[in-house]
Scaffold this motif. Structure first.
Motif, PDB file in Angstrom:
ATOM      1  N   VAL B  90       0.842  -1.203   0.000  1.00  0.00           N
ATOM      2  CA  VAL B  90       0.000   0.000   0.000  1.00  0.00           C
ATOM      3  C   VAL B  90       0.876   1.252   0.000  1.00  0.00           C
ATOM      4  O   VAL B  90       0.606   2.216  -0.713  1.00  0.00           O
ATOM      5  CB  VAL B  90      -0.939  -0.001   1.221  1.00  0.00           C
ATOM      6  N   LEU B  91       1.953   1.209   0.779  1.00  0.00           N
ATOM      7  CA  LEU B  91       2.799   2.398   0.918  1.00  0.00           C
ATOM      8  C   LEU B  91       3.545   2.748  -0.367  1.00  0.00           C
ATOM      9  O   LEU B  91       3.947   3.885  -0.557  1.00  0.00           O
ATOM     10  CB  LEU B  91       3.807   2.196   2.058  1.00  0.00           C
ATOM     11  N   LEU B  92       3.725   1.769  -1.252  1.00  0.00           N
ATOM     12  CA  LEU B  92       4.449   2.019  -2.506  1.00  0.00           C
ATOM     13  C   LEU B  92       3.571   2.648  -3.581  1.00  0.00           C
ATOM     14  O   LEU B  92       4.043   2.965  -4.663  1.00  0.00           O
ATOM     15  CB  LEU B  92       5.020   0.702  -3.061  1.00  0.00           C
ATOM     16  N   PRO B  94       0.438   5.306  -5.246  1.00  0.00           N
ATOM     17  CA  PRO B  94       0.128   6.740  -5.187  1.00  0.00           C
ATOM     18  C   PRO B  94      -1.079   7.087  -4.304  1.00  0.00           C
ATOM     19  O   PRO B  94      -1.507   8.237  -4.328  1.00  0.00           O
ATOM     20  CB  PRO B  94      -0.140   7.111  -6.654  1.00  0.00           C
ATOM     21  N   LEU B  95      -1.605   6.138  -3.545  1.00  0.00           N
ATOM     22  CA  LEU B  95      -2.741   6.447  -2.665  1.00  0.00           C
ATOM     23  C   LEU B  95      -2.403   7.610  -1.720  1.00  0.00           C
ATOM     24  O   LEU B  95      -1.345   7.627  -1.106  1.00  0.00           O
ATOM     25  CB  LEU B  95      -3.098   5.226  -1.817  1.00  0.00           C
ATOM     26  N   SER B  96      -3.341   8.551  -1.574  1.00  0.00           N
ATOM     27  CA  SER B  96      -3.097   9.688  -0.683  1.00  0.00           C
ATOM     28  C   SER B  96      -3.440   9.311   0.750  1.00  0.00           C
ATOM     29  O   SER B  96      -4.070   8.283   1.001  1.00  0.00           O
ATOM     30  CB  SER B  96      -3.947  10.875  -1.126  1.00  0.00           C
ATOM     31  N   GLU B  97      -3.047  10.173   1.679  1.00  0.00           N
ATOM     32  CA  GLU B  97      -3.365   9.925   3.095  1.00  0.00           C
ATOM     33  C   GLU B  97      -4.873   9.831   3.308  1.00  0.00           C
ATOM     34  O   GLU B  97      -5.360   9.009   4.076  1.00  0.00           O
ATOM     35  CB  GLU B  97      -2.829  11.053   3.987  1.00  0.00           C
ATOM     36  N   GLU B  99      -7.212   8.950   1.142  1.00  0.00           N
ATOM     37  CA  GLU B  99      -7.748   7.692   0.606  1.00  0.00           C
ATOM     38  C   GLU B  99      -7.418   6.537   1.535  1.00  0.00           C
ATOM     39  O   GLU B  99      -8.264   5.676   1.799  1.00  0.00           O
ATOM     40  CB  GLU B  99      -7.143   7.420  -0.776  1.00  0.00           C
ATOM     41  N   LEU B 243      -0.570  10.585   9.592  1.00  0.00           N
ATOM     42  CA  LEU B 243      -0.308   9.939   8.303  1.00  0.00           C
ATOM     43  C   LEU B 243       0.591  10.813   7.434  1.00  0.00           C
ATOM     44  O   LEU B 243       1.501  10.322   6.766  1.00  0.00           O
ATOM     45  CB  LEU B 243      -1.623   9.645   7.573  1.00  0.00           C
ATOM     46  N   LYS B 244       0.334  12.105   7.437  1.00  0.00           N
ATOM     47  CA  LYS B 244       1.154  13.020   6.623  1.00  0.00           C
ATOM     48  C   LYS B 244       2.598  13.045   7.114  1.00  0.00           C
ATOM     49  O   LYS B 244       3.532  13.148   6.323  1.00  0.00           O
ATOM     50  CB  LYS B 244       0.569  14.441   6.665  1.00  0.00           C
ATOM     51  N   SER B 245       2.780  12.942   8.424  1.00  0.00           N
ATOM     52  CA  SER B 245       4.138  13.002   8.974  1.00  0.00           C
ATOM     53  C   SER B 245       4.924  11.734   8.658  1.00  0.00           C
ATOM     54  O   SER B 245       6.144  11.724   8.706  1.00  0.00           O
ATOM     55  CB  SER B 245       4.085  13.182  10.486  1.00  0.00           C
ATOM     56  N   GLY B 246       4.209  10.653   8.341  1.00  0.00           N
ATOM     57  CA  GLY B 246       4.883   9.393   8.043  1.00  0.00           C
ATOM     58  C   GLY B 246       5.343   8.644   9.288  1.00  0.00           C
ATOM     59  O   GLY B 246       6.015   7.626   9.198  1.00  0.00           O
ATOM     60  N   ARG B 250       6.597   5.547   7.514  1.00  0.00           N
ATOM     61  CA  ARG B 250       7.651   5.866   6.543  1.00  0.00           C
ATOM     62  C   ARG B 250       8.859   6.380   7.314  1.00  0.00           C
ATOM     63  O   ARG B 250       9.111   7.564   7.379  1.00  0.00           O
ATOM     64  CB  ARG B 250       7.148   6.901   5.535  1.00  0.00           C
ATOM     65  N   GLY B 251       9.593   5.474   7.931  1.00  0.00           N
ATOM     66  CA  GLY B 251      10.632   5.757   8.932  1.00  0.00           C
ATOM     67  C   GLY B 251      11.742   6.693   8.487  1.00  0.00           C
ATOM     68  O   GLY B 251      12.158   6.829   7.419  1.00  0.00           O
TER      69      GLY B 251
END
Ligand SMILES: Nc1ncnc2c1ncn2[C@@H]1O[C@H](COP(=O)(O)OP(=O)(O)OP(=O)(O)O)[C@@H](O)[C@H]1O
Ligand SMILES: [Mg+2]
Lengths: 245, 251
Positions: B90-92, B94-97, B99, B243-246, B250-251
């Motif tokens: 999912v993280l790879l 183009p889905l937005s936060e 969505e 989610l936006k901050s990761g 997204r470490g």
């Protein structure tokens, strides 16, 4: 022409560890490029920055001209990544997995392309099998298929042949070579140096987060007595030891 | 839109494929509560005029089941995907936060609603239940499951191991739902418990939901709507910021 991959001053810090130290790298469209380096060199870290699985501490990265942070949607549409870890979703069959992955990229009715990928990866007879029931090498091939569902112009493979048998490795490379001939840019990491030697036109070598070598395969081989990449690699690593001590 | 829909359908399929665990098991435990409590307290005086204890209990139990299952769905899906590593798929993309957020929330709401609805229909075999204001029932049903699903997302992102998840479940969600007036009317509580209960946002979810059935509640349904709506908006904002901050993803 816009480079396929453009990396400028990319840095990644984990607490006290500098996993990537200001890496600069440009990969042109159509290249078959190898990113080499010993365990822990930072190859996967760099790939994670490209794919957005991780965020750079400094610098920027672009895929087909799109910044991976600010223009992540376009960057990710242009990028297919085969992760190093063997991950899968045990709830679904191979075909379901690939349909779902297509859907995430906004693609419906993708079965023709899915069937083509499956047949090229010799997975056609496993299409309806649950992911749990596949062998390790088969799961690896599904990971490759997943990276290709949206026909990305830039394909990144993080050790795609780990755990894949000899025959399949060859089939796999034939397929990737064909994708490259069709215009896809390939970035590959591997510990089988002869693969990089025969497939890739250019090679970058990372060591402890630093890009210590970047040259064409031909030039690298020219410098060695026996003409094998393995020897070149070992001697470059040794140089590094001397210069850092 | 296709991306969002795909993730939503995938999340629904995920719990549907194991519906024995995700639908049937919670259904059985909720009905057991209903049978036991309604039986033990059948001689209890009516809670509201004409509303026996068993009937009073149904909306509270329904809401409790909906909250717990919505929370369980988003949280367990995320923690499982994180631990097994397949969240990268999912993280790879183009889905937005946004969505990502709504796909997990709506799927979790669907599970909560399915469990709640089946509890309701089963209860209707044994009890006669009024439906005074269906609009309020639906409104509180939706807002409350959004809140629980969103808490599940936060917990799923924050937790790094399964036991941390169990802590969220046992020390936050379970006490808040049990002490929310699902089993009793807070006006029956002695001081200071009635005051303390009023700080539990889950109380307003259940009280407003119950108002939809009986046109009778401990606090004004408008106050409940205001509180539940505000909690919803705040949690949405918090989760989207996370989610936006990761953070942790997204470490
Ligand atoms: N999430 C993380 N937290 C802390 N340190 C990390 C994290 N990810 C990677 N590292 C560290 O960063 C360095 C680079 O790791 P990386 O996975 O990029 O190596 P690699 O070149 O891919 O190695 P390999 O060939 O073994 O796959 C290592 O020292 C690793 O321990
Ligand atoms: Mg690696």
């Amino acid at each position: 022409m816009i480079p396929a991959i453009e990396i400028r001053g990319a840095e990644k810090r984990f607490d006290h560890l500098l996993a990537l130290n200001s890496v600069n790298l440009t990969i042109e469209q159509g290249e078959f490029f190898a990113l080499l380096g010993p365990n822990g060199a930072g190859k996967t870290t760099l790939i994670n920055l490209l794919s957005g699985l991780s965020r750079p501490s400094a610098g920027y990265l672009r895929v087909m001209g799109h910044d991976v942070v600010h223009d992540y949607k376009e960057a990710r549409r242009n990028l297919g990544v085969v992760p190093q870890e063997l991950v899968f979703d045990p709830f679904f069959s191979v075909r379901e997995t690939l349909r779902i992955q297509s859907g995430y990229f906004g693609i419906q009715h993708n079965d023709d392309w899915i069937d083509e990928i499956l047949s090229n990866l010799q997975l056609s007879d496993k299409a309806e099998s649950n992911m749990r029931t596949l062998s390790g090498g088969m799961k690896r091939r599904v990971l490759i298929a997943q990276a290709l569902v949206h026909r990305p112009p830039v394909i990144v493979l993080d050790e795609p042949t780990a755990g894949v048998d000899v025959e399949l490795r060859q089939t796999l490379w034939r397929f990737i070579k064909r994708l490259n001939q069709d215009g896809h840019t390939i970035l590959l990491t591997t510990h089988y140096l002869e693969e990089a030697e025969t497939l890739c036109n250019r090679i970058a070598i990372l060591k402890k987060g630093n890009l210590i070598k970047l040259d064409t395969t031909a030039n690298l081989l020219k410098d060695s007595a026996s003409g094998s990449l393995e020897e070149v690699f070992v001697s470059i690593m040794q140089e590094g030891v001397e210069s850092t001590s | 839109m296709i991306g969002f829909r795909t993730l939503l359908i995938k999340e629904i399929m995920r719990f549907w494929k194991v519906s024995f665990q995700t639908i049937l098991a919670p259904l059985v435990s909720t009905l057991l509560y209903l049978v036991v409590f309604a039986h033990v307290l059948s001689t209890h005086a009516d809670i509201y005029p004409g509303v026996s204890y068993g009937v009073f209990l149904i909306p509270g139990l329904m809401m409790m089941a909906m909250l717990q299952n919505s929370f369980a769905n988003s949280s367990s899906s995320l923690i499982q995907s994180k631990v097994t590593g397949n969240l990268v798929f999912v993280l790879l993309t183009p889905l937005s936060e946004l969505e990502f957020y709504w796909a997990y929330v709506v799927a979790a709401m669907v599970r909560g609603m399915i469990v709640g609805t089946v509890v309701l229909f089963t209860a209707l075999f044994f009890f006669k239940l009024p439906f005074e204001n269906p609009g309020w029932i639906l409104l509180f049903g939706c807002l409350s499951t959004i809140i629980a699903s969103t808490l599940g997302i936060i917990a799923g992102i924050a937790a790094e191991k399964f036991d941390q998840m169990a802590a969220w479940q046992n020390f936050i969600i379970l006490p808040l739902t049990f002490l929310s007036g699902a089993f009793y009317s807070i006006s029956s509580l002695a001081s200071p418990w009635d005051m303390i209960s009023r700080f539990n946002p889950f109380l307003y979810m259940i009280d407003g939901f119950r108002y939809g059935f009986f046109s009778h509640s401990d606090v004004s349904p408008w106050l409940s709507l205001f509180i539940v709506g505000s909690v919803c908006v705040i949690l949405l904002w918090v989760t989207l910021s996370i989610l936006k901050s990761g953070w942790r993803l997204r470490g």
